[in-house]
Each structure stands twice: as structure tokens, then as C-alpha cells.
Write a protein that holds these residues in place. Structure first.
Motif, PDB file in Angstrom:
ATOM      1  N   ALA A  17       0.600 -36.286 -12.976  1.00  0.00           N
ATOM      2  CA  ALA A  17       1.114 -37.325 -12.275  1.00  0.00           C
ATOM      3  C   ALA A  17       0.120 -37.758 -11.353  1.00  0.00           C
ATOM      4  N   ASP A  18       0.128 -39.395 -11.595  1.00  0.00           N
ATOM      5  CA  ASP A  18      -0.652 -40.241 -10.170  1.00  0.00           C
ATOM      6  C   ASP A  18      -0.137 -41.229  -9.518  1.00  0.00           C
ATOM      7  N   ASN A  19      -0.357 -41.476  -8.261  1.00  0.00           N
ATOM      8  CA  ASN A  19       0.228 -42.565  -7.648  1.00  0.00           C
ATOM      9  C   ASN A  19      -0.812 -43.842  -7.743  1.00  0.00           C
ATOM     10  N   PHE A  73      -9.671 -47.409 -29.383  1.00  0.00           N
ATOM     11  CA  PHE A  73     -10.375 -48.606 -28.897  1.00  0.00           C
ATOM     12  C   PHE A  73      -9.466 -49.409 -27.876  1.00  0.00           C
ATOM     13  N   PHE A  74      -8.350 -48.972 -27.518  1.00  0.00           N
ATOM     14  CA  PHE A  74      -7.461 -49.741 -26.513  1.00  0.00           C
ATOM     15  C   PHE A  74      -8.278 -49.612 -25.042  1.00  0.00           C
ATOM     16  N   THR A  75      -8.619 -50.209 -24.412  1.00  0.00           N
ATOM     17  CA  THR A  75      -8.985 -50.085 -23.146  1.00  0.00           C
ATOM     18  C   THR A  75      -8.948 -51.342 -22.127  1.00  0.00           C
ATOM     19  N   THR A  76      -8.518 -51.071 -20.906  1.00  0.00           N
ATOM     20  CA  THR A  76      -8.586 -52.364 -19.885  1.00  0.00           C
ATOM     21  C   THR A  76      -9.705 -52.253 -18.953  1.00  0.00           C
ATOM     22  N   LYS A  77     -10.565 -51.238 -19.242  1.00  0.00           N
ATOM     23  CA  LYS A  77     -11.517 -50.999 -18.294  1.00  0.00           C
ATOM     24  C   LYS A  77     -12.760 -51.986 -18.667  1.00  0.00           C
ATOM     25  N   GLY A  95     -15.353 -48.038 -20.269  1.00  0.00           N
ATOM     26  CA  GLY A  95     -14.249 -47.272 -21.027  1.00  0.00           C
ATOM     27  C   GLY A  95     -14.439 -47.486 -22.578  1.00  0.00           C
ATOM     28  N   THR A  96     -14.270 -46.353 -23.486  1.00  0.00           N
ATOM     29  CA  THR A  96     -14.412 -46.679 -25.005  1.00  0.00           C
ATOM     30  C   THR A  96     -13.001 -46.661 -25.359  1.00  0.00           C
ATOM     31  N   GLY A  97     -12.055 -46.580 -24.620  1.00  0.00           N
ATOM     32  CA  GLY A  97     -10.780 -46.457 -25.408  1.00  0.00           C
ATOM     33  C   GLY A  97     -10.442 -45.465 -26.341  1.00  0.00           C
ATOM     34  N   LEU A  98     -10.982 -44.408 -26.349  1.00  0.00           N
ATOM     35  CA  LEU A  98     -11.185 -43.294 -27.293  1.00  0.00           C
ATOM     36  C   LEU A  98     -10.363 -42.248 -26.621  1.00  0.00           C
ATOM     37  N   GLY A  99     -10.347 -42.246 -25.272  1.00  0.00           N
ATOM     38  CA  GLY A  99      -9.879 -40.892 -24.514  1.00  0.00           C
ATOM     39  C   GLY A  99      -8.406 -40.483 -25.075  1.00  0.00           C
ATOM     40  N   LEU A 100      -7.282 -41.349 -24.848  1.00  0.00           N
ATOM     41  CA  LEU A 100      -6.115 -41.139 -24.921  1.00  0.00           C
ATOM     42  C   LEU A 100      -5.593 -40.936 -26.578  1.00  0.00           C
ATOM     43  N   SER A 101      -6.407 -41.714 -27.460  1.00  0.00           N
ATOM     44  CA  SER A 101      -6.038 -41.627 -28.946  1.00  0.00           C
ATOM     45  C   SER A 101      -6.605 -40.125 -29.314  1.00  0.00           C
ATOM     46  N   GLY A 137       2.132 -45.842 -10.343  1.00  0.00           N
ATOM     47  CA  GLY A 137       2.108 -44.377 -10.702  1.00  0.00           C
ATOM     48  C   GLY A 137       2.094 -44.300 -12.174  1.00  0.00           C
ATOM     49  N   ALA A 138       1.701 -43.157 -12.692  1.00  0.00           N
ATOM     50  CA  ALA A 138       1.921 -42.728 -13.955  1.00  0.00           C
ATOM     51  C   ALA A 138       2.147 -41.031 -14.239  1.00  0.00           C
ATOM     52  N   THR A 139       2.891 -40.953 -15.216  1.00  0.00           N
ATOM     53  CA  THR A 139       2.894 -39.503 -15.279  1.00  0.00           C
ATOM     54  C   THR A 139       2.858 -39.226 -16.811  1.00  0.00           C
TER      55      THR A 139
HETATM   56  P1  ADP Z   1     -10.472 -45.518 -21.466  1.00  0.00           P
HETATM   57  O1  ADP Z   1     -10.318 -44.601 -20.225  1.00  0.00           O
HETATM   58  O2  ADP Z   1     -11.763 -45.414 -22.135  1.00  0.00           O
HETATM   59  O3  ADP Z   1     -10.009 -47.238 -21.153  1.00  0.00           O
HETATM   60  P2  ADP Z   1      -8.162 -44.461 -22.681  1.00  0.00           P
HETATM   61  O4  ADP Z   1      -7.688 -44.179 -23.937  1.00  0.00           O
HETATM   62  O5  ADP Z   1      -8.407 -42.880 -22.003  1.00  0.00           O
HETATM   63  O6  ADP Z   1      -9.408 -45.156 -22.866  1.00  0.00           O
HETATM   64  O7  ADP Z   1      -7.234 -45.212 -21.928  1.00  0.00           O
HETATM   65  C1  ADP Z   1      -6.652 -46.481 -22.258  1.00  0.00           C
HETATM   66  C2  ADP Z   1      -5.994 -47.258 -21.133  1.00  0.00           C
HETATM   67  O8  ADP Z   1      -4.725 -46.779 -20.835  1.00  0.00           O
HETATM   68  C3  ADP Z   1      -7.104 -47.253 -19.992  1.00  0.00           C
HETATM   69  O9  ADP Z   1      -7.982 -48.311 -20.155  1.00  0.00           O
HETATM   70  C4  ADP Z   1      -6.116 -47.643 -18.998  1.00  0.00           C
HETATM   71  O10 ADP Z   1      -5.729 -49.204 -19.279  1.00  0.00           O
HETATM   72  C5  ADP Z   1      -4.678 -47.100 -19.425  1.00  0.00           C
HETATM   73  N1  ADP Z   1      -4.471 -45.848 -18.608  1.00  0.00           N
HETATM   74  C6  ADP Z   1      -4.629 -44.627 -19.114  1.00  0.00           C
HETATM   75  N2  ADP Z   1      -4.227 -43.499 -17.971  1.00  0.00           N
HETATM   76  C7  ADP Z   1      -3.702 -44.529 -16.831  1.00  0.00           C
HETATM   77  C8  ADP Z   1      -3.363 -44.241 -15.644  1.00  0.00           C
HETATM   78  N3  ADP Z   1      -3.168 -42.849 -15.297  1.00  0.00           N
HETATM   79  N4  ADP Z   1      -3.145 -45.135 -14.973  1.00  0.00           N
HETATM   80  C9  ADP Z   1      -3.155 -46.429 -15.163  1.00  0.00           C
HETATM   81  N5  ADP Z   1      -3.601 -46.852 -16.551  1.00  0.00           N
HETATM   82  C10 ADP Z   1      -3.975 -45.848 -17.319  1.00  0.00           C
END
Ligand code: ADP
Length: 317
Positions: free
Chosen positions: A239-241, A257-261, A266-272, A294-296
Motif C-alpha cells: 500500500a502506498d499513500n 505497454f500501458f504507462t503514464t510515465k 516507463g515501459t508499461g510492462l511491469g504490471l502486465s 493512495g493505492a493498495t
Molecule cells: P510502468 O511502471 O513502466 O509505467 P506498469 O505496468 O508497472 O508500467 O504500470 C502501469 C501504470 O500504472 C503506471 O504508468 C502508472 O500510471 C500506474 N501505476 C501503477 N502503480 C501505481 C501506483 N502505486 N500509484 C499510481 N499509479 C500507479
């Protein structure tokens, strides 16, 4: 004889209607539950199909890029050494210039030095080299992410492992990303070892922890890592604030490949990638990010790996 038969006809009709309505309501709830389950299953199927095709694509791209980037990287290091040597040599020639007796030769050298702007070039070379090295390293990192993302992992062993140990070593690895942005609070519960692919799970923890650190605003934040046993599952909450995840994009963050960075960070690959790994463990990831920020991320993993449930559901077979 039924008690209801004693009741007046109208009353019996009303009672019958009440029962029918209750039954209807029950069926309706059942149907809603089923629809919700179906929607979830459909979403998961869609997600794993996306992952499977993107996985194949990623494997091909990574393979193609890996080889050239490896020799560019290696040649670049050698080139750096050569350039240093040549710059030393140039400095020595420059120092020796005053001993040149022939005024014509001296004039020629000075004119050439002015036209080449050697002082600027000498100062700029290390800057250009540094930037280029950074660029190559970034490409290598992306290729590595793509390879991890699509890796067959057939040789990886399922083993009993202590998740706390994995989280701790992951925290050490990402210390630099986290320590200037947030404090980490560990609230470890009493959890058993689980049967898993430990290095892959570490990668999941790493992605989520680094994202949490990146989500911090100027204010120093807090990342809380909680673990608990829930029946036959183990639950890890990270969990983060930080800034939180807007509702509008919550459905897309697990997409490849979804990223807001910004481009390049950001490659947008981390979460997938994480989604695929947790799915391979027959677990699930849930997100809770309320409007206030915040996100958990909650990761649920079965204690024991059910190999018989492994099937072509695996997005990276
Ligand atoms: P990346 O980190 O390369 O952008 P991820 O797949 O890891 O790719 O994450 C995708 C997107 O999800 C991020 O670009 C961000 O917008 C959002 N995200 C993920 N984790 C968090 C978080 N803890 N707080 C806010 N946004 C997050």
C-alpha cells in the motif's frame, strides 16, 4: 392436508405470490452472481489472450534486438578506452607543440586546431559518451524486460519459499529507488512458506514497490507491506499513500505497454508481467485506489501449487 388449504382462497393466492416473488428474487440474485462471475472470467480470458500474443511479439523483438545491442554495448566500452588513450595522446602532442621549430608546421597545426575547435570537442566527447552509454543501457533494460515478460521459464523449479525473505531481498535491490521518496513499513504476519517460483514473485514485488515509490509526490511518502494468511491463500498487500490511480485508467494498468510515465522512464510492462506471473501461480492481484489518493495492490497466492490446474491458461507457456 396442507395448513394453507384452511386459508381463504385470496389469502392463499397472496401467500403463493409472496413465495413466487421470493423465489424470483433468489433466482435473480443467483443470476446476478453468475453474470458477475462470467464477466470476471471473460475479463481474465481477454487479459491472458492479450498477454499471450504480446508475449510472442515481445519474445521476437527481444531476440532480434538482444544480439546487436550486446555487441554495441561491448564495442562501446572498448571504444571508450581507445578514445581515452587518444585524448591522452592529443594532450601530449599539444604539450609538445611549443618545441616545434618550423613556423609553417606550427601555423598549420594551430589553424587546424581552430577549425576543429579541439578544446570544445575534447570537453564534449565524455558528455556524448556518457549519454550514449546511458541510452544503450536503457535499451538493454527494455530488452531484458521484454525477455522476462516472454520467458518460457520451463527450467524454473517450483519450490517452497519464504515470501518475507523474497520481499526483504527485493527491498534491498530497489533501495535506491525507494529511499529518497518513501519510508517502508513492514507489517509481516504469520505466513507459511508457499510453493512458488520465487524469483518471479520477487519481480512482482519489485514492480509494485517501484511503482509505489514513483507514485510519491514531493512530500515524502510511506509504503506499507502487509502479509497475512487467508485460509489456503497467502495475502501480500503493498500500500502506498502516493498520487493514487484515477478510476478512468484502473481498468488499463495491467495492459501490456500501458504507462503514464514519460517516454523513456516507463515501459508499461511491469504490471502486465506481474499479472501473468501471479496468474501462473493460480493467484490474483486486486487493486484498491480510492479517489482521495493512495493505492493498495493485494496479491493472493495459494500456499500449495496445484500443478494439475496448470493448463494453456498460462499466458507464457
Ligand atoms: P510502468 O511502471 O513502466 O509505467 P506498469 O505496468 O508497472 O508500467 O504500470 C502501469 C501504470 O500504472 C503506471 O504508468 C502508472 O500510471 C500506474 N501505476 C501503477 N502503480 C501505481 C501506483 N502505486 N500509484 C499510481 N499509479 C500507479
Amino acid at each position: 392436508m396442507n395448513d394453507k388449504d384452511d386459508l381463504p382462497f385470496a389469502r392463499r393466492v397472496v401467500l403463493g405470490l409472496d413465495e413466487a416473488e421470493a423465489e424470483l428474487l433468489r433466482r435473480h440474485t443467483e443470476l446476478s452472481d453468475l453474470t458477475a462471475k462470467l464477466t470476471l472470467a471473460q475479463e481474465q480470458l481477454l487479459q491472458s489472450e492479450k498477454l499471450a500474443s504480446i508475449g510472442q511479439l515481445a519474445a521476437g523483438v527481444a531476440h532480434e534486438i538482444n544480439n546487436p545491442i550486446s555487441y554495441v554495448f561491448s564495442n562501446f566500452a572498448t571504444l571508450g578506452g581507445y578514445i581515452d588513450g587518444m585524448l591522452d595522446m592529443l594532450a601530449a602532442y599539444q604539450a609538445a607543440e611549443q618545441h616545434i621549430a618550423d613556423p609553417k608546421v606550427l601555423q598549420g597545426i594551430r589553424a587546424l586546431r581552430a577549425s576543429v575547435d579541439i578544446d570544445f570537442v575534447t570537453a564534449d566527447i565524455p558528455v556524448l559518451m556518457g549519454e550514449s552509454r546511458e541510452g544503450i543501457e536503457r535499451v538493454r533494460k527494455i530488452v531484458q524486460d521484454l525477455k522476462d515478460f516472454s520467458r518460457a521459464d520451463a527450467h524454473q523449479e517450483w519450490q517452497w519459499s519464504d515470501l518475507h525473505h523474497g520481499i526483504d531481498s527485493t527491498l534491498n535491490i530497489v533501495a535506491n529507488e525507494v529511499k529518497y521518496r518513501a519510508d517502508v513499513v513492514k507489517e509481516y504476519g504469520d505466513i507459511p512458506d508457499i510453493e512458488c517460483l520465487p524469483s518471479q514473485l520477487n519481480q512482482v514485488f519489485m514492480n509494485i514497490i517501484v511503482n509505489a515509490a514513483h507514485a510519491m509526490t514531493e512530500r515524502r511518502g510511506r509504503i506499507t507491506i502487509r502479509t497475512a494468511r487467508e485460509g489456503e491463500m497467502v495475502r501480500v498487500d503493498i500500500a502506498d499513500n502516493g498520487s493514487g490511480i484515477p478510476k478512468a485508467i484502473q481498468g488499463r494498468i495491467f495492459d501490456p505497454f500501458f504507462t503514464t510515465k514519460p517516454t523513456g522512464s516507463g515501459t508499461g510492462l511491469g504490471l502486465s508481467l506481474s499479472y501473468g506471473i501471479v496468474q501462473k501461480h493460480h493467484g490474483r492481484i486486486e487493486l484498491d485506489s480510492p479517489p482521495g489518493g493512495g493505492a493498495t495492490f493485494s496479491i493472493f497466492l495459494p500456499v500449495r501449487h496445484d500443478a494439475s490446474a496448470d493448463s494453456n491458461k498460462d499466458p507464457h507457456p
